[in-house]
Design a protein around this motif. Structure first.
Motif, PDB file in Angstrom:
ATOM      1  N   CYS A   6      -3.594  10.336   6.847  1.00 16.95           N
ATOM      2  CA  CYS A   6      -3.175   8.960   7.182  1.00 16.95           C
ATOM      3  C   CYS A   6      -3.798   7.968   6.204  1.00 16.95           C
ATOM      4  N   ALA A   7      -5.069   8.148   5.899  1.00 18.01           N
ATOM      5  CA  ALA A   7      -5.761   7.240   4.977  1.00 18.01           C
ATOM      6  C   ALA A   7      -5.176   7.336   3.569  1.00 18.01           C
ATOM      7  N   ARG A   9      -2.089   8.219   2.736  1.00 18.11           N
ATOM      8  CA  ARG A   9      -0.761   7.583   2.734  1.00 18.11           C
ATOM      9  C   ARG A   9      -0.883   6.062   2.828  1.00 18.11           C
ATOM     10  N   TRP A  10      -1.825   5.571   3.618  1.00 22.21           N
ATOM     11  CA  TRP A  10      -2.078   4.126   3.679  1.00 22.21           C
ATOM     12  C   TRP A  10      -2.511   3.612   2.308  1.00 22.21           C
ATOM     13  N   THR A  13       0.061   3.096  -0.414  1.00 29.21           N
ATOM     14  CA  THR A  13       0.981   1.963  -0.259  1.00 29.21           C
ATOM     15  C   THR A  13       0.332   0.630  -0.623  1.00 29.21           C
ATOM     16  N   ARG A  14      -0.944   0.631  -0.954  1.00 27.49           N
ATOM     17  CA  ARG A  14      -1.630  -0.606  -1.344  1.00 27.49           C
ATOM     18  C   ARG A  14      -1.250  -0.932  -2.780  1.00 27.49           C
ATOM     19  N   TYR A 123      -9.497  -3.182  -0.990  1.00 27.08           N
ATOM     20  CA  TYR A 123      -9.093  -2.459   0.214  1.00 27.08           C
ATOM     21  C   TYR A 123     -10.239  -1.560   0.658  1.00 27.08           C
TER      22      TYR A 123
END
Length: 188
Positions: A6-7, A9-10, A13-14, A123
């Motif tokens: 999840c991290a 993929r997150w 997208t940044r 981020y």
């Protein structure tokens, strides 16, 4: 739990991320590498002695976006003193701390290095299956990291947070004041 995927993929997208740093226990770094590879991403592992870490990065060249390091790699010993390593002082665009309770102790050198150098990343993310195993105050330094140095619950550092939201507990340790626990839960 799937938190690393999840991290990843997150993070992917940044916008404008050219250098991403993952801080995780040494035993978890191979899993991170495998998860990244499953997404078609190669990563440079920065592990071992200072010399080995430097050699790994030099050999990897500038082709990597993702770098993996264990928390001990954030510090180095020079001249008998422990200080932040050069890796922690680099300008990272994105930083993920896996097993984030590693920065819950405000007195720890690793916590100090993270809060001094890595909060400047555009981020930031923390991952943990158990973010406050000992008490609610263990959230504070983790949240200060996530907030990028902005005040958390009106406090810019752990010590001012402690003064505002905790009280001495009958000569042994500290306990959280009145409605501060509810406020902390809301903030987290």
């Amino acid at each position: 739990l799937g938190k690393s995927l999840c991290a990843i993929r997150w993070a992917e997208t940044r916008p404008s991320v050219t250098k991403a740093l993952v801080i995780a226990p040494l035993s978890v770094l191979p899993s991170w590498r495998r998860e990244l590879e499953a997404e078609g991403i190669t990563a440079c592992e920065i592990i071992g002695t200072q010399e080995r870490r430097t050699k790994a990065v030099i050999e990897a060249g500038k082709d990597h976006k993702w770098y993996l390091i264990n928390k001990e790699g954030l510090l180095t010993r020079e001249g008998g003193k422990t200080k932040p390593s050069s890796w922690v002082q680099l300008p990272w665009d994105l930083v993920i701390i896996d097993e984030s309770p590693c920065i819950r102790n405000p007195k720890a050198k690793i916590t100090k290095a993270v809060l001094k150098h890595l909060i400047t990343a555009k981020y930031r993310a923390i991952l943990s299956g158990l973010p406050n195993p000992e008490g609610p105050e263990n959230y504070v330094t983790q949240m200060l990291f996530l907030e990028g140095g902005r005040p958390f619950m009106g406090a810019g550092n752990y010590w001012s947070w402690q003064q505002q939201h905790m009280q001495p507990s009958h000569g042994f340790g500290w306990s959280i004041k009145g409605n501060s626990l509810g406020q902390l839960r809301t903030e987290v």
